[in-house]
Design a protein around this motif. Structure first.
Motif, mmCIF file in Angstrom:
data_model
loop_
_atom_site.group_PDB
_atom_site.id
_atom_site.type_symbol
_atom_site.label_atom_id
_atom_site.label_comp_id
_atom_site.label_asym_id
_atom_site.label_seq_id
_atom_site.Cartn_x
_atom_site.Cartn_y
_atom_site.Cartn_z
ATOM 1 N N VAL A 1 43.199 28.837 1.141
ATOM 2 C CA VAL A 1 42.818 28.474 1.548
ATOM 3 C C VAL A 1 42.853 26.597 1.172
ATOM 4 C CG1 VAL A 1 41.194 27.494 3.262
ATOM 5 C CG2 VAL A 1 42.259 29.963 3.693
ATOM 6 N N TYR A 2 43.215 25.945 1.900
ATOM 7 C CA TYR A 2 42.982 24.198 0.724
ATOM 8 C C TYR A 2 41.597 23.784 2.244
ATOM 9 C CZ TYR A 2 46.103 25.345 -2.608
ATOM 10 O OH TYR A 2 46.943 26.239 -3.525
ATOM 11 N N ALA A 3 41.148 22.915 1.384
ATOM 12 C CA ALA A 3 40.190 21.662 2.267
ATOM 13 C C ALA A 3 40.071 20.579 1.405
ATOM 14 C CB ALA A 3 38.980 21.829 2.358
ATOM 15 N N ALA B 1 36.825 25.630 6.912
ATOM 16 C CA ALA B 1 37.885 26.387 6.171
ATOM 17 C C ALA B 1 37.302 27.237 5.287
ATOM 18 C CB ALA B 1 38.084 24.764 5.334
ATOM 19 N N LEU B 2 35.721 27.385 5.232
ATOM 20 C CA LEU B 2 35.249 28.960 4.511
ATOM 21 C C LEU B 2 35.469 29.915 6.189
ATOM 22 C CD1 LEU B 2 32.249 27.178 3.618
ATOM 23 C CD2 LEU B 2 34.093 28.498 1.520
ATOM 24 N N GLY B 3 35.572 29.500 7.012
ATOM 25 C CA GLY B 3 35.421 30.917 8.101
ATOM 26 C C GLY B 3 36.979 31.275 8.019
ATOM 27 N N ALA B 4 38.052 30.434 7.717
ATOM 28 C CA ALA B 4 39.270 30.762 7.425
ATOM 29 C C ALA B 4 39.767 31.229 6.134
ATOM 30 C CB ALA B 4 40.044 29.786 7.702
ATOM 31 N N ALA B 5 38.550 31.370 5.317
ATOM 32 C CA ALA B 5 39.116 31.934 4.185
ATOM 33 C C ALA B 5 38.563 33.558 4.568
ATOM 34 C CB ALA B 5 37.912 31.146 2.698
ATOM 35 N N HIS C 1 55.353 20.605 -2.807
ATOM 36 C CA HIS C 1 54.937 21.910 -3.904
ATOM 37 C C HIS C 1 53.942 22.786 -4.297
ATOM 38 C CE1 HIS C 1 55.906 21.792 -9.124
ATOM 39 N NE2 HIS C 1 54.488 22.314 -8.497
ATOM 40 N N LEU C 2 52.918 22.065 -3.993
ATOM 41 C CA LEU C 2 51.450 23.556 -4.058
ATOM 42 C C LEU C 2 51.490 24.363 -3.056
ATOM 43 C CD1 LEU C 2 49.393 20.910 -5.270
ATOM 44 C CD2 LEU C 2 50.131 22.195 -6.636
ATOM 45 N N MET C 3 51.547 24.435 -2.105
ATOM 46 C CA MET C 3 51.440 25.283 -0.613
ATOM 47 C C MET C 3 52.861 26.065 -0.372
ATOM 48 S SD MET C 3 49.285 22.870 2.188
ATOM 49 C CE MET C 3 48.951 24.261 3.524
ATOM 50 N N ASN C 4 51.996 27.384 -0.552
ATOM 51 C CA ASN C 4 53.038 28.684 0.061
ATOM 52 C C ASN C 4 52.835 28.354 1.324
ATOM 53 O OD1 ASN C 4 54.530 30.765 0.411
ATOM 54 N ND2 ASN C 4 52.717 32.307 0.129
ATOM 55 N N ARG C 5 53.646 27.939 1.894
ATOM 56 C CA ARG C 5 53.502 27.432 3.359
ATOM 57 C C ARG C 5 55.088 28.659 4.079
ATOM 58 N NH1 ARG C 5 55.471 22.974 4.884
ATOM 59 N NH2 ARG C 5 56.320 22.596 3.457
ATOM 60 N N LYS C 6 55.143 29.179 5.292
ATOM 61 C CA LYS C 6 56.343 29.755 5.802
ATOM 62 C C LYS C 6 56.415 28.748 6.970
ATOM 63 C CE LYS C 6 53.884 32.365 8.614
ATOM 64 N NZ LYS C 6 52.688 33.621 9.407
ATOM 65 N N GLU C 7 57.989 28.772 7.522
ATOM 66 C CA GLU C 7 58.799 27.826 8.372
ATOM 67 C C GLU C 7 58.095 28.208 9.651
ATOM 68 O OE1 GLU C 7 61.391 26.191 8.423
ATOM 69 O OE2 GLU C 7 61.774 26.910 6.165
ATOM 70 N N GLY C 8 57.861 27.337 10.355
ATOM 71 C CA GLY C 8 57.538 27.012 11.454
ATOM 72 C C GLY C 8 55.581 26.871 11.705
ATOM 73 N N PHE C 9 55.265 27.007 12.579
ATOM 74 C CA PHE C 9 53.704 26.964 13.041
ATOM 75 C C PHE C 9 52.676 27.990 13.745
ATOM 76 C CE2 PHE C 9 49.941 24.814 13.960
ATOM 77 C CZ PHE C 9 48.977 25.508 13.074
ATOM 78 N N ASP C 10 52.326 28.380 13.412
ATOM 79 C CA ASP C 10 51.332 29.326 14.283
ATOM 80 C C ASP C 10 49.310 29.382 13.550
ATOM 81 O OD1 ASP C 10 50.418 31.541 12.564
ATOM 82 O OD2 ASP C 10 52.230 31.298 12.591
ATOM 83 N N MET C 11 48.870 29.430 15.007
ATOM 84 C CA MET C 11 47.147 28.893 14.479
ATOM 85 C C MET C 11 46.665 30.256 13.283
ATOM 86 S SD MET C 11 45.781 25.883 15.247
ATOM 87 C CE MET C 11 44.727 26.380 15.186
ATOM 88 N N ASP C 12 47.438 31.303 13.690
ATOM 89 C CA ASP C 12 46.757 32.812 12.763
ATOM 90 C C ASP C 12 46.627 31.912 11.528
ATOM 91 O OD1 ASP C 12 46.053 33.996 14.882
ATOM 92 O OD2 ASP C 12 48.044 35.004 15.288
ATOM 93 N N GLY C 13 47.706 31.259 10.970
ATOM 94 C CA GLY C 13 48.016 31.418 9.249
ATOM 95 C C GLY C 13 48.518 32.122 8.664
ATOM 96 N N LYS C 14 48.627 33.174 8.813
ATOM 97 C CA LYS C 14 48.800 34.912 8.698
ATOM 98 C C LYS C 14 49.890 34.319 7.210
ATOM 99 C CE LYS C 14 46.553 37.903 11.890
ATOM 100 N NZ LYS C 14 47.464 39.459 12.529
ATOM 101 N N ILE D 1 48.234 20.687 12.844
ATOM 102 C CA ILE D 1 46.992 21.065 13.186
ATOM 103 C C ILE D 1 46.226 22.217 13.152
ATOM 104 C CG2 ILE D 1 44.820 19.914 14.217
ATOM 105 C CD1 ILE D 1 46.845 17.668 12.672
ATOM 106 N N ARG D 2 45.019 22.135 12.301
ATOM 107 C CA ARG D 2 44.209 23.691 12.811
ATOM 108 C C ARG D 2 43.257 23.604 12.809
ATOM 109 N NH1 ARG D 2 47.208 27.714 11.066
ATOM 110 N NH2 ARG D 2 48.815 27.500 9.305
#
Length: 282
Positions: free
Chosen positions: A144-146, A128-132, A47-60, A114-115
């Motif tokens: 970014v959620y943690a 998570a802060l580094g990603a943010a 419900h909450l997260m804005n997610r794309k199809e598939g998965f990649d580590m960049d998460g752009k 898994i990130r």
């Protein structure tokens, strides 16, 4: 279209079944905290997260999530599988040799969703802060959620990260603390009383809100929507999620005993009887 509350609740019950069956099959794992966070994970991913199809580590150009208290991997794996990251049937390999679903999540198996490797407690917020901050550099407006455990906050690295986040105005992060009051050796108050977690985060410069009914899907949606509205305003956001360890299984609730213990055959049957199959077992 986002699922409604009833659909989220049906998925929650099925995820509980997954958790119970996974830890029972190998007589190993952490059902207590997993069950306590089931509503949160289901609501976050469905419900909450804005997610794309598939998965990649960049998460752009999408929201990303980091699990810091990695021992609650059963709920994480179940929700990832039932959100389409990998086959639900793979849940049957939990904690087996050469499985991608190790007891604590790791990245070298390449399991989608898994990130970070987690399980050595206290490190997730730093990652998570580094990603943010990377998202800010990339002009990526997603969040970014943690998730952290309350017992985990007894680790010192958390407080360095909490101090850093406010000092550097990292305002695109929502750090949720699972406040169930229990950890492996007893209640958090008995092991190391931290006083008011809310007052501590506020003293470190965070915007803090409580979700008092952390096992209520509607309350989670309302509280996390409020949290999202507070991002981008110069302060990191903390959500204190008040949950019940072992939620949904009566004999696992109101105790720390099921932090890291699997049910036997009779206990599994009892627990599954309280959580009837809704979407199909793996």
């Amino acid at each position: 279209m986002k699922p409604n509350t009833q659909q989220l609740q049906e998925l929650t019950v099925q995820v509980r079944r997954d958790i119970l069956r996974m830890v029972h099959a190998v007589n190993s794992g952490h059902p207590g905290g997993s069950l306590g966070c089931t509503e949160f994970f289901v609501t976050l991913y469905q419900h909450l997260m804005n997610r794309k199809e598939g998965f990649d580590m960049d998460g752009k150009n999408e929201d990303v999530f980091f699990l810091s208290n990695g021992h609650i991997s059963p709920v994480f794996y179940s929700v990832l599988a039932r959100s389409g990251y990998f086959p639900v049937s793979e849940l049957a390999t939990f904690r087996l040799l050469n499985s991608r679903l190790q007891g604590h999540p790791t990245t070298h198996e390449g399991l989608p969703g898994i990130r970070m490797a987690s399980g050595s407690l206290g490190q997730g917020l730093s990652v998570a802060l580094g990603a943010a901050q990377a998202k800010k550099l990339n002009k990526d407006l997603n969040l970014v959620y943690a998730l952290l455990g309350d017992g985990e906050l007894q680790e010192g690295q958390n407080w360095e990260a909490i101090m850093y986040a406010a000092a550097k105005n990292v305002d695109n992060i929502i750090a949720t603390v699972d406040l169930n009051g229990q950890q492996i050796d007893g209640s958090t108050d008995e092991v190391l009383n931290m006083g008011s977690v809310k007052a501590k985060f506020e003293a470190f410069g965070w915007d803090v809100l409580d979700i008092k009914e952390g096992n209520n899907i509607d309350a989670i949606i309302a509280g996390m929507t409020d949290a999202k509205s507070r991002t981008g305003k110069g302060k990191p956001v903390c959500v204190l999620l008040h949950t019940e360890m072992g939620n949904g299984v009566d004999f696992m609730m109101h105790t720390h005993a099921w932090h890291g213990k699997a049910p036997n055959d009779e206990q599994l049957a009892n627990a599954l009887g309280q959580n009837p199959e809704t979407l199909g077992d793996y």
